[in-house]
Design an enzyme around this catalytic site. Structure first.
Site, short mmCIF file in Angstrom:
data_model
loop_
_atom_site.label_atom_id
_atom_site.label_comp_id
_atom_site.label_asym_id
_atom_site.label_seq_id
_atom_site.Cartn_x
_atom_site.Cartn_y
_atom_site.Cartn_z
N LYS A 98 56.62 38.77 39.92
CA LYS A 98 55.91 38.93 41.20
C LYS A 98 56.89 39.44 42.27
O LYS A 98 56.54 40.28 43.10
CB LYS A 98 55.28 37.61 41.65
CG LYS A 98 54.12 37.12 40.82
CD LYS A 98 52.90 38.04 40.84
CE LYS A 98 52.21 38.12 42.18
NZ LYS A 98 50.94 38.90 42.10
N TYR A 154 57.47 34.50 35.55
CA TYR A 154 56.31 34.80 36.43
C TYR A 154 56.79 35.18 37.83
O TYR A 154 56.47 36.26 38.34
CB TYR A 154 55.37 33.58 36.50
CG TYR A 154 54.39 33.65 37.65
CD1 TYR A 154 53.40 34.64 37.70
CD2 TYR A 154 54.47 32.75 38.72
CE1 TYR A 154 52.52 34.72 38.77
CE2 TYR A 154 53.58 32.82 39.79
CZ TYR A 154 52.61 33.80 39.81
OH TYR A 154 51.74 33.89 40.87
N THR A 207 52.96 35.43 45.79
CA THR A 207 53.11 33.98 45.74
C THR A 207 54.36 33.52 46.50
O THR A 207 55.32 34.29 46.63
CB THR A 207 53.22 33.54 44.26
OG1 THR A 207 53.70 32.20 44.20
CG2 THR A 207 54.20 34.42 43.48
N ASP A 208 54.35 32.26 46.92
CA ASP A 208 55.55 31.71 47.56
C ASP A 208 56.66 31.45 46.54
O ASP A 208 57.80 31.20 46.91
CB ASP A 208 55.22 30.41 48.33
CG ASP A 208 54.71 29.28 47.44
OD1 ASP A 208 54.45 29.52 46.25
OD2 ASP A 208 54.57 28.15 47.96
N GLU A 209 56.31 31.52 45.25
CA GLU A 209 57.31 31.22 44.21
C GLU A 209 58.44 32.25 44.20
O GLU A 209 59.50 32.01 43.64
CB GLU A 209 56.65 31.13 42.83
CG GLU A 209 55.62 30.02 42.79
CD GLU A 209 55.14 29.66 41.40
OE1 GLU A 209 55.91 29.81 40.44
OE2 GLU A 209 53.99 29.22 41.28
P1 NAD Z 1 44.10 34.30 37.51
O1 NAD Z 1 45.01 34.24 36.35
O2 NAD Z 1 43.04 33.27 37.67
O3 NAD Z 1 43.37 35.72 37.57
C1 NAD Z 1 44.04 36.92 37.29
C2 NAD Z 1 43.00 37.98 37.01
O4 NAD Z 1 43.69 39.21 36.75
C3 NAD Z 1 42.13 37.68 35.78
O5 NAD Z 1 40.78 37.92 36.08
C4 NAD Z 1 42.66 38.65 34.72
O6 NAD Z 1 41.67 39.06 33.78
C5 NAD Z 1 43.09 39.82 35.60
N1 NAD Z 1 44.11 40.64 34.92
C6 NAD Z 1 45.23 40.20 34.26
N2 NAD Z 1 45.88 41.25 33.74
C7 NAD Z 1 45.19 42.36 34.09
C8 NAD Z 1 45.38 43.75 33.85
N3 NAD Z 1 46.44 44.20 33.15
N4 NAD Z 1 44.47 44.62 34.34
C9 NAD Z 1 43.40 44.16 35.06
N5 NAD Z 1 43.16 42.88 35.29
C10 NAD Z 1 44.06 41.97 34.82
O7 NAD Z 1 45.07 34.32 38.78
P2 NAD Z 1 44.85 33.74 40.26
O8 NAD Z 1 45.31 32.35 40.30
O9 NAD Z 1 43.47 34.07 40.69
O10 NAD Z 1 45.90 34.63 41.05
C11 NAD Z 1 45.52 35.87 41.63
C12 NAD Z 1 46.70 36.46 42.36
O11 NAD Z 1 47.16 35.56 43.37
C13 NAD Z 1 47.90 36.73 41.46
O12 NAD Z 1 48.47 37.94 41.86
C14 NAD Z 1 48.83 35.57 41.72
O13 NAD Z 1 50.16 35.94 41.51
C15 NAD Z 1 48.53 35.28 43.19
N6 NAD Z 1 48.74 33.88 43.62
C16 NAD Z 1 48.22 32.84 42.92
C17 NAD Z 1 48.39 31.55 43.40
C18 NAD Z 1 47.78 30.36 42.69
O14 NAD Z 1 47.99 29.22 43.09
N7 NAD Z 1 46.98 30.53 41.66
C19 NAD Z 1 49.10 31.32 44.57
C20 NAD Z 1 49.61 32.42 45.26
C21 NAD Z 1 49.41 33.70 44.78
#
Ligand code: NAD
Length: 357
Positions: A166, A162, A137-139
């Site tokens: 990350k 969080y 993430t950009d965070e």
């Molecule tokens: P989300 O919370 O919707 O999905 C996360 C998934 O990971 C879920 O399906 C959950 O069941 C699974 N999970 C959690 N803990 C687990 C474990 N211990 N073992 C196996 N599976 C596990 O998150 P998202 O928004 O889809 O984000 C996905 C990735 O992208 C993350 O790494 C997040 O940091 C990154 N990200 C998110 C955003 C955003 O805006 N949402 C932006 C940039 C990066």
């Protein structure tokens, strides 16, 4: 040539499932999803991919190192796209432990499983083209003032449990490249939105509260700025970075769509009033609430490297992407209604209540 086989961790979540649908439905790849199926996961998100017979869900915890080693060596993927994480900043304030376990220990476990598999491959094309994409993430870069953008070289300065978890996982990924030559690429993306977004995050929460005539909470004075990217644009970027990104490099992903939180909420209100008018304008439901502790002021991504080196470009701007998103929630009540009823009803999280420590 063999069909591309990809492991996607967290593939039943929001971004992971968009990536799985992209890989299976548009690229005809074979995908193995590893997901613990936490509250944030939903099997419905990957049903269209599973229906092709080219997507398999394995319910497992990425922190389980023995299981990860066994799955990775058995499945022998061409790529591992690592998205599994605890992802909600407010939940990380209320309870950081799961974030440290999944985001830090879980990433370590995936890196070790990948290393054991990759180092055991015989020299040749499969070994040369194997990739581990660590999705971040950009965070991790912290907060910007009024000017400037996050570049790949911006120093890390995370603010929340969080983003610090990350950041730690990004450093592990880079270290596994430098120390063990594991073929790693890292991506850092701005805020995503789109279909199948769990309704605890700002955009789906506001759409659903507005549809139900409930108040629309805006943290602080609503002036915090995020740089929004439509989730399908992110999914295309991830696949491209995993396939063509240079080893050991970071690629920032963002859509050049900066909006204040108040602008986001107002745009949703206006869009809903246009397509599903209510008795009163939805802007009247906006309520300013206590700010998030440690709330970063502004995020904005410079995606020039991804655009110029790999030729990626966002297809959606904020207005077109938001229109699609609002329409998706109107058309898919059977997806979100059970979540609102029994998984998360919209209560405030992350107020740093000392009694909960
Ligand atoms: P989300 O919370 O919707 O999905 C996360 C998934 O990971 C879920 O399906 C959950 O069941 C699974 N999970 C959690 N803990 C687990 C474990 N211990 N073992 C196996 N599976 C596990 O998150 P998202 O928004 O889809 O984000 C996905 C990735 O992208 C993350 O790494 C997040 O940091 C990154 N990200 C998110 C955003 C955003 O805006 N949402 C932006 C940039 C990066």
């Amino acid at each position: 040539m063999d069909r591309k086989k990809v492991i996607v961790t967290g593939g039943a979540g929001f971004i992971g499932s968009a990536l799985v649908r992209h890989l299976v439905l548009e690229q005809e790849a074979e995908v193995v999803v590893i997901d613990k199926m936490t509250y944030a996961a939903n099997r419905a998100n990957i049903l269209p991919a599973e229906a092709t017979g080219r997507c398999q869900l394995i319910i497992a915890d990425i922190c389980d190192q023995a299981a990860m080693r066994e799955i990775v060596s058995r499945e022998a993927p061409h790529q591992i796209l690592h998205l599994a994480a605890e992802s909600h900043v407010d939940r990380s304030i209320s309870g950081p432990r799961d974030f440290i376990e999944t985001n830090v220990i879980g990433t370590y476990s995936m890196l070790e499983a990948a290393r054991a598999f990759w180092s055991g491959l015989p020299a040749g094309n499969t070994k040369d083209t194997f990739r581990f994409l660590h999705v971040s993430t950009d965070e991790v870069y912290g907060s910007l003032g009024a000017d400037g953008l996050f570049h790949e070289t911006t120093p890390y300065d995370p603010s929340s449990p969080y983003s610090s978890s990350k950041a730690a996982s990004d450093h592990l990924a880079k270290a596994w490249f430098r120390t063990y030559n594991l073929p790693i690429v890292v991506s850092n993306c701005s805020n995503n939105y789109g279909p199948y977004h769990f309704p605890e995050k700002l955009i789906p929460l506001v759409i659903l509260n507005a549809l139900e005539g409930k108040t629309l909470p805006v943290y602080g004075d609503g002036s915090n700025i995020r740089d929004w990217l439509y989730v399908e644009d992110h999914a295309r970027a991830l696949s491209l970075i995993a396939t063509q990104g240079r080893l050991g490099e970071t690629y920032n992903v963002g859509g050049r769509n900066e909006r204040t939180n108040l602008q986001v909420v107002q745009t949703i209100c206006d869009e809903l009033d246009r397509i599903a008018p209510a008795e009163a304008p939805r802007r009247e439901l906006i309520e300013f609430v206590k700010d998030r502790p440690g709330h970063d002021h502004r995020y904005a991504i410079d995606a020039t490297k991804l655009e110029t080196e790999l030729g990626w470009k966002a297809h959606e701007n904020f207005e077109t992407g938001l229109r699609k998103t609002v329409q998706w929630y109107l058309d898919n009540q059977e997806w979100w209604a059970p979540l609102r009823k029994s998984v998360y009803g919209g209560e405030r999280l992350g107020l740093n209540d000392p009694q909960k420590v």
